[in-house]
Motif scaffolding. Structure first.
Motif, mmCIF file in Angstrom:
data_model
loop_
_atom_site.group_PDB
_atom_site.id
_atom_site.type_symbol
_atom_site.label_atom_id
_atom_site.label_comp_id
_atom_site.label_asym_id
_atom_site.label_seq_id
_atom_site.Cartn_x
_atom_site.Cartn_y
_atom_site.Cartn_z
ATOM 1 N N LEU A 1 -10.625 -11.074 -10.653
ATOM 2 C CA LEU A 1 -9.782 -9.927 -10.331
ATOM 3 C C LEU A 1 -8.739 -10.254 -9.273
ATOM 4 O O LEU A 1 -7.637 -9.701 -9.284
ATOM 5 C CB LEU A 1 -10.651 -8.765 -9.857
ATOM 6 N N LYS A 2 -9.075 -11.159 -8.355
ATOM 7 C CA LYS A 2 -8.167 -11.463 -7.235
ATOM 8 C C LYS A 2 -6.820 -11.978 -7.732
ATOM 9 O O LYS A 2 -5.768 -11.628 -7.201
ATOM 10 C CB LYS A 2 -8.828 -12.482 -6.309
ATOM 11 N N ARG A 3 -6.829 -12.791 -8.771
ATOM 12 C CA ARG A 3 -5.552 -13.341 -9.239
ATOM 13 C C ARG A 3 -4.658 -12.255 -9.828
ATOM 14 O O ARG A 3 -3.434 -12.296 -9.693
ATOM 15 C CB ARG A 3 -5.771 -14.485 -10.218
ATOM 16 N N TYR A 4 -5.282 -11.256 -10.485
ATOM 17 C CA TYR A 4 -4.494 -10.143 -11.009
ATOM 18 C C TYR A 4 -3.979 -9.258 -9.874
ATOM 19 O O TYR A 4 -2.844 -8.783 -9.909
ATOM 20 C CB TYR A 4 -5.325 -9.317 -11.983
ATOM 21 N N GLU A 5 -4.829 -9.042 -8.890
ATOM 22 C CA GLU A 5 -4.417 -8.275 -7.705
ATOM 23 C C GLU A 5 -3.196 -8.920 -7.056
ATOM 24 O O GLU A 5 -2.209 -8.243 -6.741
ATOM 25 C CB GLU A 5 -5.581 -8.227 -6.722
ATOM 26 N N ASP A 6 -3.245 -10.239 -6.871
ATOM 27 C CA ASP A 6 -2.125 -10.949 -6.232
ATOM 28 C C ASP A 6 -0.859 -10.880 -7.083
ATOM 29 O O ASP A 6 0.244 -10.685 -6.556
ATOM 30 C CB ASP A 6 -2.499 -12.412 -5.980
ATOM 31 N N ALA A 7 -1.027 -11.034 -8.399
ATOM 32 C CA ALA A 7 0.142 -10.981 -9.286
ATOM 33 C C ALA A 7 0.790 -9.600 -9.252
ATOM 34 O O ALA A 7 2.027 -9.475 -9.199
ATOM 35 C CB ALA A 7 -0.257 -11.339 -10.711
ATOM 36 N N LEU A 8 -0.035 -8.552 -9.236
ATOM 37 C CA LEU A 8 0.518 -7.196 -9.200
ATOM 38 C C LEU A 8 1.140 -6.898 -7.844
ATOM 39 O O LEU A 8 2.160 -6.202 -7.765
ATOM 40 C CB LEU A 8 -0.559 -6.177 -9.554
ATOM 41 N N HIS B 1 0.803 -1.229 0.000
ATOM 42 C CA HIS B 1 0.000 0.000 0.000
ATOM 43 C C HIS B 1 0.841 1.287 0.000
ATOM 44 O O HIS B 1 0.626 2.155 -0.858
ATOM 45 C CB HIS B 1 -0.989 -0.006 1.161
ATOM 46 N N PRO B 2 1.785 1.487 0.931
ATOM 47 C CA PRO B 2 2.589 2.712 0.850
ATOM 48 C C PRO B 2 3.487 2.747 -0.377
ATOM 49 O O PRO B 2 3.767 3.820 -0.921
ATOM 50 C CB PRO B 2 3.390 2.711 2.152
ATOM 51 N N ALA B 3 3.942 1.576 -0.830
ATOM 52 C CA ALA B 3 4.768 1.550 -2.047
ATOM 53 C C ALA B 3 3.974 2.060 -3.243
ATOM 54 O O ALA B 3 4.503 2.779 -4.102
ATOM 55 C CB ALA B 3 5.269 0.126 -2.306
ATOM 56 N N LEU B 4 2.687 1.730 -3.296
ATOM 57 C CA LEU B 4 1.856 2.170 -4.415
ATOM 58 C C LEU B 4 1.644 3.678 -4.416
ATOM 59 O O LEU B 4 1.439 4.276 -5.483
ATOM 60 C CB LEU B 4 0.515 1.442 -4.387
ATOM 61 N N LEU B 5 1.686 4.309 -3.242
ATOM 62 C CA LEU B 5 1.612 5.775 -3.213
ATOM 63 C C LEU B 5 2.746 6.372 -4.024
ATOM 64 O O LEU B 5 2.560 7.313 -4.796
ATOM 65 C CB LEU B 5 1.662 6.287 -1.775
ATOM 66 N N SER B 6 3.944 5.826 -3.831
ATOM 67 C CA SER B 6 5.104 6.311 -4.580
ATOM 68 C C SER B 6 5.010 5.935 -6.051
ATOM 69 O O SER B 6 5.288 6.745 -6.933
ATOM 70 C CB SER B 6 6.396 5.741 -3.988
ATOM 71 N N LEU B 7 4.619 4.699 -6.319
ATOM 72 C CA LEU B 7 4.571 4.223 -7.702
ATOM 73 C C LEU B 7 3.613 5.050 -8.546
ATOM 74 O O LEU B 7 3.938 5.432 -9.680
ATOM 75 C CB LEU B 7 4.149 2.749 -7.737
ATOM 76 N N LEU B 8 2.431 5.348 -7.999
ATOM 77 C CA LEU B 8 1.398 6.042 -8.749
ATOM 78 C C LEU B 8 1.324 7.537 -8.451
ATOM 79 O O LEU B 8 0.527 8.250 -9.069
ATOM 80 C CB LEU B 8 0.031 5.409 -8.487
ATOM 81 N N GLY B 9 2.127 8.008 -7.493
ATOM 82 C CA GLY B 9 2.084 9.414 -7.135
ATOM 83 C C GLY B 9 0.757 9.824 -6.535
ATOM 84 O O GLY B 9 0.267 10.921 -6.791
ATOM 85 N N HIS C 1 -5.087 -1.682 -14.012
ATOM 86 C CA HIS C 1 -4.438 -1.240 -15.250
ATOM 87 C C HIS C 1 -3.416 -0.133 -14.954
ATOM 88 O O HIS C 1 -2.320 -0.129 -15.524
ATOM 89 C CB HIS C 1 -5.492 -0.726 -16.244
ATOM 90 N N ALA C 2 -3.778 0.789 -14.067
ATOM 91 C CA ALA C 2 -2.856 1.888 -13.738
ATOM 92 C C ALA C 2 -1.594 1.352 -13.065
ATOM 93 O O ALA C 2 -0.473 1.795 -13.365
ATOM 94 C CB ALA C 2 -3.558 2.892 -12.823
ATOM 95 N N ILE C 3 -1.764 0.385 -12.168
ATOM 96 C CA ILE C 3 -0.608 -0.212 -11.483
ATOM 97 C C ILE C 3 0.280 -0.929 -12.488
ATOM 98 O O ILE C 3 1.507 -0.773 -12.493
ATOM 99 C CB ILE C 3 -1.085 -1.173 -10.377
ATOM 100 N N ARG C 4 -0.338 -1.732 -13.358
ATOM 101 C CA ARG C 4 0.453 -2.467 -14.342
ATOM 102 C C ARG C 4 1.235 -1.518 -15.244
ATOM 103 O O ARG C 4 2.417 -1.751 -15.545
ATOM 104 C CB ARG C 4 -0.441 -3.377 -15.188
ATOM 105 N N LEU C 5 0.601 -0.427 -15.680
ATOM 106 C CA LEU C 5 1.268 0.535 -16.560
ATOM 107 C C LEU C 5 2.517 1.108 -15.900
ATOM 108 O O LEU C 5 3.593 1.175 -16.522
ATOM 109 C CB LEU C 5 0.300 1.662 -16.923
ATOM 110 N N GLU C 6 2.400 1.515 -14.641
ATOM 111 C CA GLU C 6 3.557 2.105 -13.958
ATOM 112 C C GLU C 6 4.631 1.065 -13.692
ATOM 113 O O GLU C 6 5.828 1.365 -13.752
ATOM 114 C CB GLU C 6 3.117 2.789 -12.664
#
Length: 196
Positions: free
Chosen positions: A151-158, A81-89, A122-127
């Motif tokens: 969706l859960k399997r994609y969530e886990d993979a990301l 969760h905090p890592a995604l703040l940085s990844l996605l701004g 999609h936004a997470i995968r793009l970044e």
């Protein structure tokens, strides 16, 4: 020589309650709705301890705050969760957990909520593509009708790929440890999300 990243509480001592690492993350990122869950004797419990011992037997000791960032042969704890703040701004917690759909959006249908979850995936995968280079993880097209299980399997993979990305920031000496000498959660340190 390498590192291993893991999205699970780990420590050099038995985990029976909240750790300094959990409290520091919650203090720093709680206002952005990225506090940690409270680990206890049962979670991660014996599985977490056994996993840590197995990695240690293979030469990967737990990276704590006493380890200089970039130290090799370490087991690195990541909290996405905090890592995604940085990844996605982003200013606040990214809403991509399918199990939280109704909590995120109380006034829309479950189907519309899942479409919003898919947009975030999609936004997470793009970044991540920008940070890690191309990788194979085809998501359903935006607007697709999905199920929670789909969706859960994609969530886990990301989540796993976010751990990989944080590992690259650690190796690049661009990560910060939140914790103490028994446990640390590692987050990207540049750029840190803005504070208010």
């Amino acid at each position: 020589l390498s590192i291993v990243t893991i999205d699970m509480p780990i420590a050099t001592v038995p985990i029976t309650e909240r750790r300094v690492a959990d409290n520091e993350i919650s203090k720093t990122f709680g206002s952005r709705h990225c506090s940690t869950h409270s680990p206890n004797h049962d979670r991660p419990g014996p599985l977490g301890a056994a996993l840590s011992r197995e990695f240690e037997s293979q030469g990967y000791t737990i990276a704590t705050k006493s380890d200089p960032v970039g130290t090799l042969n370490r087991l690195i704890e990541v909290y996405p969760h905090p890592a995604l703040l940085s990844l996605l701004g982003r200013e606040e917690r990214v809403r991509y957990k399918v199990s939280k759909t109704k909590k995120y959006w109380r006034n829309i249908s479950a189907s519309e909520g899942r479409k919003k979850i898919l947009e975030e995936l999609h936004a997470i995968r793009l970044e991540l593509h920008k940070k890690l280079g191309p990788f194979e993880l085809p998501l359903p097209p935006l607007g697709t009708e999905t199920t929670p299980r789909m969706l859960k399997r994609y969530e886990d993979a990301l989540d796993a790929l976010v751990c990989v990305w944080v590992g690259t920031t650690y190796l690049g000496k661009n990560a910060s440890a939140f914790g103490n000498t028994t446990a640390a959660i590692w987050c990207p340190s540049d750029p840190l999300p803005p504070t208010h």
